[in-house]
Scaffold this motif. Sequence first.
Motif, PDB file in Angstrom:
ATOM      1  N   ARG A 443       0.827  -1.208   0.000  1.00  0.00           N
ATOM      2  CA  ARG A 443       0.000   0.000   0.000  1.00  0.00           C
ATOM      3  C   ARG A 443       0.858   1.253   0.000  1.00  0.00           C
ATOM      4  N   VAL A 444       2.092   1.088   0.487  1.00  0.00           N
ATOM      5  CA  VAL A 444       2.962   2.252   0.574  1.00  0.00           C
ATOM      6  C   VAL A 444       3.324   2.766  -0.811  1.00  0.00           C
ATOM      7  N   GLN A 502      -6.706   3.328   7.654  1.00  0.00           N
ATOM      8  CA  GLN A 502      -6.859   4.673   8.185  1.00  0.00           C
ATOM      9  C   GLN A 502      -5.545   5.202   8.728  1.00  0.00           C
ATOM     10  N   GLN A 503      -4.897   4.365   9.540  1.00  0.00           N
ATOM     11  CA  GLN A 503      -3.621   4.788  10.129  1.00  0.00           C
ATOM     12  C   GLN A 503      -2.600   5.085   9.049  1.00  0.00           C
ATOM     13  N   LEU A 504      -2.564   4.204   8.078  1.00  0.00           N
ATOM     14  CA  LEU A 504      -1.576   4.349   7.016  1.00  0.00           C
ATOM     15  C   LEU A 504      -1.819   5.648   6.250  1.00  0.00           C
ATOM     16  N   MET A 507      -0.589   8.492   8.214  1.00  0.00           N
ATOM     17  CA  MET A 507       0.868   8.615   8.133  1.00  0.00           C
ATOM     18  C   MET A 507       1.277   9.210   6.798  1.00  0.00           C
ATOM     19  N   LYS A 508       0.565   8.796   5.754  1.00  0.00           N
ATOM     20  CA  LYS A 508       0.898   9.333   4.435  1.00  0.00           C
ATOM     21  C   LYS A 508       0.635  10.825   4.377  1.00  0.00           C
ATOM     22  N   SER A 509      -0.438  11.241   5.030  1.00  0.00           N
ATOM     23  CA  SER A 509      -0.778  12.653   4.949  1.00  0.00           C
ATOM     24  C   SER A 509       0.191  13.509   5.749  1.00  0.00           C
ATOM     25  N   GLU A 510       0.889  12.872   6.677  1.00  0.00           N
ATOM     26  CA  GLU A 510       1.827  13.646   7.493  1.00  0.00           C
ATOM     27  C   GLU A 510       3.213  13.738   6.881  1.00  0.00           C
ATOM     28  N   VAL A 513       6.608  16.171   2.150  1.00  0.00           N
ATOM     29  CA  VAL A 513       6.236  16.530   0.786  1.00  0.00           C
ATOM     30  C   VAL A 513       5.008  15.702   0.413  1.00  0.00           C
ATOM     31  N   PRO A 514       3.911  16.333   0.152  1.00  0.00           N
ATOM     32  CA  PRO A 514       2.709  15.552  -0.149  1.00  0.00           C
ATOM     33  C   PRO A 514       2.915  14.683  -1.387  1.00  0.00           C
ATOM     34  N   GLY A 515       2.477  13.461  -1.277  1.00  0.00           N
ATOM     35  CA  GLY A 515       2.574  12.548  -2.415  1.00  0.00           C
ATOM     36  C   GLY A 515       3.885  11.804  -2.481  1.00  0.00           C
ATOM     37  N   SER A 516       4.855  12.164  -1.666  1.00  0.00           N
ATOM     38  CA  SER A 516       6.110  11.416  -1.710  1.00  0.00           C
ATOM     39  C   SER A 516       5.953  10.112  -0.945  1.00  0.00           C
ATOM     40  N   ARG A 517       6.941   9.287  -1.074  1.00  0.00           N
ATOM     41  CA  ARG A 517       6.798   7.958  -0.484  1.00  0.00           C
ATOM     42  C   ARG A 517       7.033   7.982   1.004  1.00  0.00           C
TER      43      ARG A 517
END
Lengths: 919, 151
Positions: A443-444, A502-504, A507-510, A513-517
Amino acid sequence: MSAAKVKMRGKKMRNQPVSVQYPSSSAQNGGDTPNPERTKNPHQRGGWVRGHQKDGGGYTKEMPKHITAGSFASARAAEVQAMLTAVTKTTGSCHVYGALPKHMRRRSMSHNTKRLPRRLRDVANRMREKSLQAGSKKKKEQPKSKSRKARRRHGNLLLEFNRRQRKNMWLETHIWHAKRFHMVKKWGYCLGDRPTYKCYRACYRAMSSHCLLQDLSYYCCIELQGEEDKLLACLSLLTSKETGPTFAAALSLSGRRQGSVVLYRAGQYPSQPLGPVTFLWRPLVPVVIPAGVVLTPEPESEKTPEAQQVTGTKRKHSGKDASVPPAKKILGDGTRSPTTAVTWKSSSTGIVINDLTLELVRYRLIGPQSHSVLAETLEAATDCHEIDKSQSSPLWWPEHCKDENKMNLHQQQADVYHILKGIYSTGELPPGTVLGLTVDDPRVTLPTKKVKALPCVKQAQEVDEEKRKELMLQGVPEHCCQSYLWEQSVRDNVTDNKISEQQLNRMKSEVLVPGSRLSPIPLQGRVPILLVHQPGKQVGHEMSSWGAGWDLLLPKGWGMAFWVPLVYRGVRIGGLNMTLKHSQNKGVSHFPHDYPDCPAGVRFQEEQESELLDKFKRRPPAKRTNYIKHGCLAPFRCPWQQLAEEWELITREAESQTTTEADTVMEEKMTSRRDITVTKPQSHVTVLRNRKSLRLLSGWCKPTTSKGQRRCRVGEVPPLDRSAATSFLATHVMSLVWVRLSLLSKGKPEFHAMVCVPTAEDLQLLKKGSSSTGPQEPPHKDHFKSRIKRKKKGNKKTSTPALLPKTDSNESDLPSTSEPNPTTSKDPKSSSQSTSDLIFGLWPDPLPSVTSHCSRVTLGWVTQGDFSLSAGCGEALGFVSVAGLLNTFVNQPMEHRGTLLLRNPTSLHYRFAKINIEV
Amino acid sequence: MTEPRNPGMSSIPQAAPVHTDSTSPAVEMDPVEYTLRKRLPRKLPKRRNDVYVNMKTDFRAQLARCQKLLEGGGHREICVHGLGLAINRAINIALQLQASSQGVLQLAANTSTVELVDDLEPEDPDEAGEPMTRTRNNSAIHIKVFYPDPQ
């Protein structure tokens, strides 16, 4: 007054008391109103006389001299009474809305009483309630359903989902599928049959050029633990070496390859097969565990008791019911534990049987690009350097990182996986290769948009050419087949510690750089997987390796986490019907369909028959196909047993005819017939799976390319003559053989089409012009039609007993179309009972001889038929009787050997087809 | 490769027995004990102007396809590949193309050797043990059919 007005008035006045009718003119002289107080008024005396006076509307001139108070009062009282009743009774229409003038009425008033004038509101409310109560008596009984918002709340939704899957279990991808697929309930699961969008051809193209994904988690998975030799000894009872490599095959025993076998009841080969099984031996570990992955639940229910019988195990749990999921309300994530792994242990051999069904998720990727899809989706797990080595962790991966050996193994596996990326097509790999791996949470790396995974052979150039070649030749080295998926503890750990979506996402939103891995990837996201290569088409001479692919085995709970990333790599998703088409094109028998001798196959056939019969009966009789007229005895099922028995009889006759004289033969026939009808039922029909015999048969039927253009090269085959056939039939008289038929000209075979023997004239026809489409079957006569009609009439008259003798006399000339056969004698007796369940257009149950019913002798039936997109012509898969086939071959001239006729149940047209037996 | 029918598939069965019987004395093989399964030849990415010739598709159809590429498709050059038995047909197609263009088209032929993989599966699993994999070579031809540059 017009007639209509009179009518209306009559309606209005319906409820008025007759005695108090006043003319409309009476309004002018109010004196007519019979109010008692007004009686004192002097010029209202006229009112004392009831009714209108005829004399010019005037009133009696003379005043009454006196009034008798008693009678007057009682008369008035009666009037008052009548008036009161008239007032309380509603006249005319009883709607409140009727009280309003037309220009004030609104349609919306009927459901919103507030739109009415206030004075009418109460009445309207009352009436509305009354009508609601009357209308919704049933609704009241149901519990009051919650609002949608409440129902969709997470906990409530899960409860609802748990309730809905109590009967038929759901796979982890159920919700995803239910939104896009036509779902069917099968084998105790809810499975997607076909997508709601049109994609038949697209799916085929995906299989042949890109990748098709399927969820096969419903496969039964059984784990056997024990010492290798003991396990092998037990398992060898269930299989036979004649059908091909067994559990003991060296390559699969090492754990490097997946194997597949057909299981039989212990020691019963060649009769009583149970079903096909693919198996995997766990490599390297002293405790060897083959996971026999049985295809569907039915064989499983057969197999487990069988295996126990063999291994001498005793069930720990009370019964089969133990595997049914307890109906507890699970509010956790989607990883409900549906089966608390059922375990049996043998006291004598120490073999443990675990039922791992639904413990593992199994996805199948079909197509030459499936490994590039895998390579793009999955990345070998990154190790954790930054973690303090001394500190123990509840997660499994940090623990593994501490162990040098384990990390080495992981590195090697990752290397192999990397080489895999450099391969262009999945078909280039050794068939059945197994690769264990640990990967990161896919998912990452989920792409933001759907992309199409393409092979990157450029990268392949970087990969060491030598290593790639070695992988292609030798397959994956033995130690790399090891996976932690085998270990229960690791599986549970991974399932329990999965990060929720949800948690993931949080974490992605935090991420800065938005959208980076996301990096580092959270430690929970390391999943052990097992990749199993699925060989493509291995039989036949064309389209080899078509439909090769990979099976992806995951621990439970991770289903959706892998599914969505795979879907985002541009794969097509197939349902059950694509599985069928896949196996059909691949030339592999599909489990319940092509195993008519297995219990599951028999059950499938019964279900199919009842389903088709129901569908047939739903049509009005005049619109049904009359199968009797088409000469089709059993359009909805295939009476294999009867077919095999009849062919056995025919071959016996043929044998005896060559040896003895005609007269005695007749005698013998009669006796043998009786014998057979009595004794046969215990010998059941079997499907020929002996490899050597199949190869021999295959050589005899002159294999050609699909449309019969070119001969294929086969090894040395002993010439087919009568003696060879006889010796072959000595062992396989009651057998059926699975064949592939390709039509020589046009036509699309359907299932349950008849496979017939062409006559000499037909072959002449074929020889003359290849454009000839084939002979016709003369239409049959429906003798049952008149009987059904008469029965209907009889029902009307209720005088059935008078009709019975007539039907019997009619019966005697009935099977004149076919030659005398063993079933004829039975017919008259049964006819009297069978008239009750006559269905228009179908033969009643005791079928006459199936082989000789039509003008061409029947050899067998087709189980699946369609226009084959891979061969470009109509292709059918079906079974024919071995005895019949050999008989035909012996009698056919060499140049036409292997040419048969095919006729659909709804058609009278025979088509030429070429038979091929692919081994 | 986007096409299910690739050149090697149908051409190999004809070419193979020659190799299996005569050219591999190193592998002692009893025909009864082993089953021969041929794997697909290694595929490489395919451009639009690559034509892989096989023995299954009709000759005229393949020729028409090449002509379409050269005339309608706007390609200045195409590559015709043939493997094994299909070499003959590949040459044939190239020559036909040249002849029909009245000598405008030019040919440049290259030959190569393709390594093919066979799987040998033992018939009796308990005796023979390891199945074998072996490689054999087959010839291939790659013909470039092109319009020469104006200069």
